[in-house]
Design an enzyme around this catalytic site. Structure first.
Site, PDB file in Angstrom:
ATOM      1  N   HIS A  63     -35.819  68.387 -30.385  1.00 55.38           N
ATOM      2  CA  HIS A  63     -34.675  68.601 -29.509  1.00 55.38           C
ATOM      3  C   HIS A  63     -34.125  67.297 -28.961  1.00 55.38           C
ATOM      4  O   HIS A  63     -32.993  67.235 -28.503  1.00 55.38           O
ATOM      5  CB  HIS A  63     -35.095  69.507 -28.337  1.00 55.38           C
ATOM      6  CG  HIS A  63     -33.946  70.154 -27.631  1.00 55.38           C
ATOM      7  ND1 HIS A  63     -33.264  71.226 -28.143  1.00 55.38           N
ATOM      8  CD2 HIS A  63     -33.343  69.877 -26.452  1.00 55.38           C
ATOM      9  CE1 HIS A  63     -32.308  71.600 -27.305  1.00 55.38           C
ATOM     10  NE2 HIS A  63     -32.327  70.788 -26.272  1.00 55.38           N
ATOM     11  N   SER A  70     -27.558  72.516 -27.004  1.00 58.33           N
ATOM     12  CA  SER A  70     -28.617  73.044 -26.142  1.00 58.33           C
ATOM     13  C   SER A  70     -28.079  74.228 -25.331  1.00 58.33           C
ATOM     14  O   SER A  70     -27.531  75.171 -25.890  1.00 58.33           O
ATOM     15  CB  SER A  70     -29.149  71.923 -25.250  1.00 58.33           C
ATOM     16  OG  SER A  70     -30.345  72.292 -24.628  1.00 58.33           O
ATOM     17  N   ASP A  79     -38.402  71.788 -32.862  1.00 60.19           N
ATOM     18  CA  ASP A  79     -37.802  71.951 -31.539  1.00 60.19           C
ATOM     19  C   ASP A  79     -38.644  72.909 -30.696  1.00 60.19           C
ATOM     20  O   ASP A  79     -38.714  74.109 -30.971  1.00 60.19           O
ATOM     21  CB  ASP A  79     -36.373  72.487 -31.685  1.00 60.19           C
ATOM     22  CG  ASP A  79     -35.553  72.353 -30.415  1.00 60.19           C
ATOM     23  OD1 ASP A  79     -36.154  72.331 -29.334  1.00 60.19           O
ATOM     24  OD2 ASP A  79     -34.321  72.273 -30.515  1.00 60.19           O
TER      25      ASP A  79
END
Length: 714
Positions: free
Chosen positions: A686, A554, A640
């Site tokens: 995600h 991330s 995502d």
């Protein structure tokens, strides 16, 4: 890319790392019974809004508008992955089998917690929720309350469970592994459990009374509204609160004594709390303190006093204050406790007569217990090996013992019990011997600031300079590096790897000021910290550049990617998971769901040219240049919402051109073209994937690293 800081909020989910031995004297009996119980077919009565199958996936709620050139890049990368994955397949399978064995070996210390509520315990196993009497577990007393498969939620994750005060209802949030948005299942717990409602797109929820449920609605990663549903009178959902500022995110929680329900509205730097009296849930919420820029606060309640965890006052770190109910303004707040310098507040638990605070100071964990009667403070240093902490869910307000788990990346969770009356800490689980040494170092950064590093290595390792080193980094949002147990980390230690966790500025390891010193105009400090950490490790004999890999996920991809641009000779390989690599273009696109909210972390380049230039100066995508790069393995997810796939495609395409540029001195000895791999997971999001998906990803990542270092895995 987005994290919401929540204090006082009970754990959101059943997560790996909690002890199954919460009631260890009967856990094995419970599991044996569960394996023989077939879930009851559940009866539906009503659905609020869309059903699971008709709700758009996150990938559709924010459409990916691919240009034809980006579609071509995606097809090219998918073809490249098919070719490259064949190189790693055999080794990945061997690693996968080893990890499965290790996972099963330590499964007794990991899994879903058992939650005590009144005279019952509730627990989740394999997508089902069960209930049993706490002190009399027999085969006939274990009830199957809910099955995600029977409800049509395939490959679903149970996130949160809330029981109404008299156990008449149970509310549970369930999400797909391909989505970040959850559905809330409300069940009536009669002889035959009945599904009363399914509420789509719910983030947090709490029972104010036996029949009244409050919940927040989530859309495109944003929570701005709170609703109320009265199940006794079959009322439709009623809007209670709406947040108007797009920078803020709303969640709710109940105080430990269930006196108030708190509506918490947070931005990255500011918060505001509204209270609902649980005895009068239909009355309008009452404002505690109007939001003040830069002031964060969260509330608890005890004996007609609010206890407030806040950054109000100097220094701008967390401190505990209190005020009588009805006198809510900050001019009435009285100081109870303040943190020492460079200290991170991990968690806070309120009990009837005590407040338990878990702290971190330069990597060491501490337990501070404040007597709310005598106002004395007891402080205890926790075991030196411990790097991570997790409280057990729903500790009882009147309890005399505080239970929690301690863990580290290479140490399975251990359960501890702290007696609030006797001021005594007891380790409840039998110790597990790990041949690993834990070392804490401090690296001097460019501006002379000392940056903590946590290092793990096999106690039997020799010639550490020739051992492979895996460096971890994050450094954003005031969030600590994840230091919880993972079987793959222990496997690496057994294979004589060195693990290093660099607690750089931008994270939260040394308190709120540590975050402030690494965000906005200070992002370069985090990069300098990372470089200083790696250089110190090499100077002290922990590996060398040709055996060093860097990993980040991330927002951790920003510093990892920036280091590759600035100092590529420090590392040999890079593994990134859902990395944030195109900061500038993301922050220029207000159509993305989190751009406005993220401005307090990165700055607003749309209105400030200085931010535009500063972000451009460190953004990994914008600083790719013809030079020698390390090999890179990137895992991306098709659905995502936080990290747009288009940005990763542009990054990989630009990087490939740079490493093939004739001006990069490829003909110098050792300057081979690096392996650049993009693995796009179809349908993934995600959020943390399911165990099976995660196992495959980890096996691929490690196979890539072993191959890069010329190592074989038996």
């Amino acid at each position: 890319m987005h994290h919401t800081v929540k204090f006082f909020l009970p754990p959101l989910k059943f997560s790996v790392g909690c002890y199954r031995s919460y009631f260890k004297h009967n856990y094995n009996q419970i599991m044996a019974f569960c394996n023989r119980i077939k879930s009851q077919k559940l009866q539906f009565t009503k659905c609020l809004g869309n059903s699971w199958n008709s709700t758009d996936s996150p990938g559709h709620s924010v459409p990916q508008r691919f240009l034809s050139c980006e579609q071509d890049i995606l097809k090219s990368e998918q073809k490249n992955w098919e070719i490259m994955s064949a190189r790693y397949m055999d080794m990945a399978e061997r690693i996968k089998k080893k990890l499965e064995v290790m996972y099963n070996k330590y499964a007794f210390s990991m899994g879903s917690p058992l939650i005590r509520f009144g005279d019952c315990i509730y627990f989740e196993e394999n997508g089902c929720i069960f209930r049993s009497k706490a002190d009399n577990v027999e085969e006939g007393n274990v009830e199957a309350l809910l099955s995600t498969e029977d409800l049509g939620f395939h490959n679903a994750i149970i996130q949160r469970i809330r029981i109404s005060p008299n156990q008449r209802y149970m509310a549970t949030s369930i999400k797909s592994s391909n989505s970040e948005e959850s559905s809330c299942i409300v069940m009536k717990l009669e002889k035959l459990p009945i599904v009363e409602y399914i509420i789509p797109n719910v983030f947090s929820f709490e029972w104010a009374t036996t029949d009244v449920l409050f919940y927040t609605s989530q859309k495109n990663l944003v929570c701005h509204q709170v609703f109320l549903s009265d199940f006794a009178n079959r009322k439709h959902a009623e809007l209670v609160y709406t947040e108007q500022d797009p920078r803020f995110f709303v969640d709710i929680y109940c105080t430990k004594d269930r006196r108030f329900l708190a509506i918490n509205s947070n931005s990255k730097t500011t918060s505001e709390v509204w209270l609902v009296d649980c005895s009068q849930p239909f009355n309008s919420p009452i404002l505690v303190q109007q939001r003040t820029k830069g002031v964060i606060y969260h509330v608890e309640h005890r004996n007609d006093e609010l206890y407030i965890l806040t950054t109000y006052g100097e220094p701008a770190e967390y401190k505990l204050m209190k005020t009588p109910v009805g006198f809510y303004g900050m001019e009435n707040w009285q100081l109870v406790y303040t943190l020492k310098e460079n200290t991170k507040l991990i968690d806070l638990e309120m009990f009837r007569d005590h407040c338990v605070i878990f702290l971190k100071h330069y990597g060491h964990l501490y337990l501070n217990v404040i007597s709310l009667v005598s106002h004395s403070v007891q402080s205890m240093k926790l075991p030196a090996w411990a790097c991570g902490f997790e409280s057990e869910p729903h500790p009882e307000y009147n309890a005399s013992t505080c239970y929690f788990q301690l863990t580290s990346p290479v140490q399975p969770p251990k359960r501890f019990a702290y007696s609030l009356v006797e001021n005594h800490l007891a380790e409840e689980a039998a110790p597990i011997t790990i041949n690993c040494h834990t070392l804490r170092l401090k690296a001097k950064s460019k501006d002379e600031i000392l940056v903590p590093i946590t290092v793990f290595y096999n106690t039997n390792s020799k010639e550490l300079r020739r051992r492979p080193l895996l460096v971890h980094v994050y450094g954003a949002y005031g969030i600590d590096l994840n230091m919880s147990f993972k079987t793959e980390k222990l496997m690496l230690i057994e294979d004589d790897w060195i693990l290093a966790y660099c607690h750089v500025r931008g994270g939260g390891e040394l308190g709120l000021s540590w975050h402030r010193d690494g965000c906005m105009y200070n992002k370069h400090k985090g990069l300098h910290d990372l470089k200083a950490c790696i250089m110190l490790l090499h100077e002290l004999g922990f590996s060398q550049p040709k055996y060093t890999a860097l990993t980040g996920s991330s927002a951790g991809g920003i510093l990892a990617g920036a280091l590759c641009n600035a100092d590529p000779d420090l590392i040999r390989a890079l593994v990134l998971q859902a990395p944030f690599l195109d900061v500038l273009n993301t922050m220029l696109d207000t159509n993305l769901p989190l751009t406005i909210e993220e401005q307090e972390e990165w700055g607003n380049p749309l209105t400030n040219e200085k931010y535009m230039e500063y972000i451009k100066s460190y953004c990994p995508y914008h600083n790719i240049k013809p030079q020698v790069y390390p090999s890179i393995f990137i895992t991306a997810y098709e659905n995502d919402q936080r990290i747009p796939l288009t940005g990763l495609l542009r990054y990989v395409h630009k990087l490939r051109k740079a490493v093939r540029d004739p001006s990069r001195s490829i003909h110098k000895k050792g300057n081979l073209i690096p392996n650049i791999i993009l693995n796009v997971q179809a349908g993934g999001s995600h959020c943390a994937p399911l165990w099976e998906d995660s196992l495959n990803e980890v096996a691929c990542h490690l196979a890539f690293l072993y191959k890069e270092f010329g190592l074989e895995k038996e």
